[in-house]
Design a protein around this motif. Structure first.
Motif, PDB file in Angstrom:
ATOM      1  N   GLY A 240       0.796  -1.226   0.000  1.00  0.00           N
ATOM      2  CA  GLY A 240       0.000   0.000   0.000  1.00  0.00           C
ATOM      3  C   GLY A 240       0.820   1.263   0.000  1.00  0.00           C
ATOM      4  O   GLY A 240       0.283   2.338  -0.230  1.00  0.00           O
ATOM      5  N   ASP A 241       2.122   1.175   0.263  1.00  0.00           N
ATOM      6  CA  ASP A 241       2.982   2.359   0.276  1.00  0.00           C
ATOM      7  C   ASP A 241       3.641   2.516  -1.083  1.00  0.00           C
ATOM      8  O   ASP A 241       4.250   1.572  -1.596  1.00  0.00           O
ATOM      9  CB  ASP A 241       4.070   2.228   1.353  1.00  0.00           C
ATOM     10  N   PRO A 242       3.545   3.707  -1.683  1.00  0.00           N
ATOM     11  CA  PRO A 242       4.196   3.910  -2.981  1.00  0.00           C
ATOM     12  C   PRO A 242       5.709   3.931  -2.836  1.00  0.00           C
ATOM     13  O   PRO A 242       6.244   4.362  -1.822  1.00  0.00           O
ATOM     14  CB  PRO A 242       3.668   5.271  -3.433  1.00  0.00           C
ATOM     15  N   ASP A 243       6.384   3.435  -3.860  1.00  0.00           N
ATOM     16  CA  ASP A 243       7.840   3.487  -3.868  1.00  0.00           C
ATOM     17  C   ASP A 243       8.292   4.894  -4.247  1.00  0.00           C
ATOM     18  O   ASP A 243       7.630   5.592  -5.005  1.00  0.00           O
ATOM     19  CB  ASP A 243       8.408   2.507  -4.894  1.00  0.00           C
ATOM     20  N   GLU A 244       9.449   5.302  -3.721  1.00  0.00           N
ATOM     21  CA  GLU A 244      10.072   6.557  -4.134  1.00  0.00           C
ATOM     22  C   GLU A 244      11.143   6.227  -5.156  1.00  0.00           C
ATOM     23  O   GLU A 244      11.872   5.248  -5.021  1.00  0.00           O
ATOM     24  CB  GLU A 244      10.694   7.269  -2.932  1.00  0.00           C
ATOM     25  N   PHE A 245      11.221   7.085  -6.190  1.00  0.00           N
ATOM     26  CA  PHE A 245      12.164   6.872  -7.273  1.00  0.00           C
ATOM     27  C   PHE A 245      13.039   8.105  -7.449  1.00  0.00           C
ATOM     28  O   PHE A 245      12.677   9.205  -7.039  1.00  0.00           O
ATOM     29  CB  PHE A 245      11.419   6.599  -8.592  1.00  0.00           C
ATOM     30  N   GLU A 246      14.197   7.886  -8.075  1.00  0.00           N
ATOM     31  CA  GLU A 246      15.074   9.013  -8.407  1.00  0.00           C
ATOM     32  C   GLU A 246      15.701   8.752  -9.767  1.00  0.00           C
ATOM     33  O   GLU A 246      15.988   7.608 -10.130  1.00  0.00           O
ATOM     34  CB  GLU A 246      16.163   9.175  -7.345  1.00  0.00           C
TER      35      GLU A 246
END
Length: 200
Positions: free
Chosen positions: A34-40
């Motif tokens: 349910g938690d979105p991933d963080e991207f860079e």
């Protein structure tokens, strides 16, 4: 798989998207809890058979290789200097820090990644064999090199390894280069180094 380097990153300023411009399709992908991933975004480049990267935030622009002026008594890792838009920029030879037996590609294929240095610091860039493109990596798969038992991390200028997961498997790692470290290890412009500046 690497995206082609967008035309707007060639020979112009590079900027990363603001928080408001972050692509929802990327940040909405989660790991199932349910938690979105963080991207860079990272600029991925090649030095011989090594795949390396720097954060887009660390890059001012990417330019083709032009004529450089050798500087007497410059450190051995410094190719020379170039005038880029009126700013004298020290050009670092990536192969001096990442030795390879692979043949050096044609100058037309090489690129200079100009770092976004703090105000008041010498402008610097690194000459690489090729720029592959800009890749988006999930931050949860950015692993500090000291915690990884992997040959790709066994280099003092590789700060971390970047991975993605494709078809349930981790992709081959990409080494995240320590920008400050590589600039410092390259030595000063215009002053000879008594010891070799190569780091291996």
């Amino acid at each position: 798989m690497s995206a082609d380097l967008p035309d707007e990153l060639q020979d112009v300023e590079v900027s990363s998207p603001s928080d408001d411009e972050t692509r929802e399709s990327d940040t909405d992908r989660g790991d199932g809890d349910g938690d979105p991933d963080e991207f860079e975004d990272f600029v991925v480049f090649a030095v011989g058979d090594r795949r390396l990267a720097v954060s887009v935030d660390a890059v001012r622009n990417i330019v083709t290789v032009g004529a450089t002026t050798r500087v007497p008594r410059a450190a051995s890792a410094i190719d020379g200097i170039m005038d880029l838009r009126g700013e004298i920029t020290a050009i670092i030879d990536a192969r001096s820090h990442f030795p390879t037996r692979a043949a050096e590609p044609a100058t037309s294929d090489q690129r200079i990644i100009v770092f976004d240095m703090p105000q008041g610091r010498q402008s610097a860039g690194i000459r690489v064999d090729a720029v592959e493109g800009v890749e988006l990596f999930p931050l949860k798969y950015v692993t500090p090199s000291e915690t990884v038992d992997d040959e790709a991390a066994d280099h003092p200028l590789v700060a971390a390894l970047l991975h993605r997961v494709e078809n349930g498997e981790k992709t081959d790692p990409v080494g995240l280069v320590d920008v400050e470290g590589i600039v410092e290890a390259s030595g000063p412009v215009g002053q000879s180094d008594d010891a070799p500046s190569n780091v291996s």
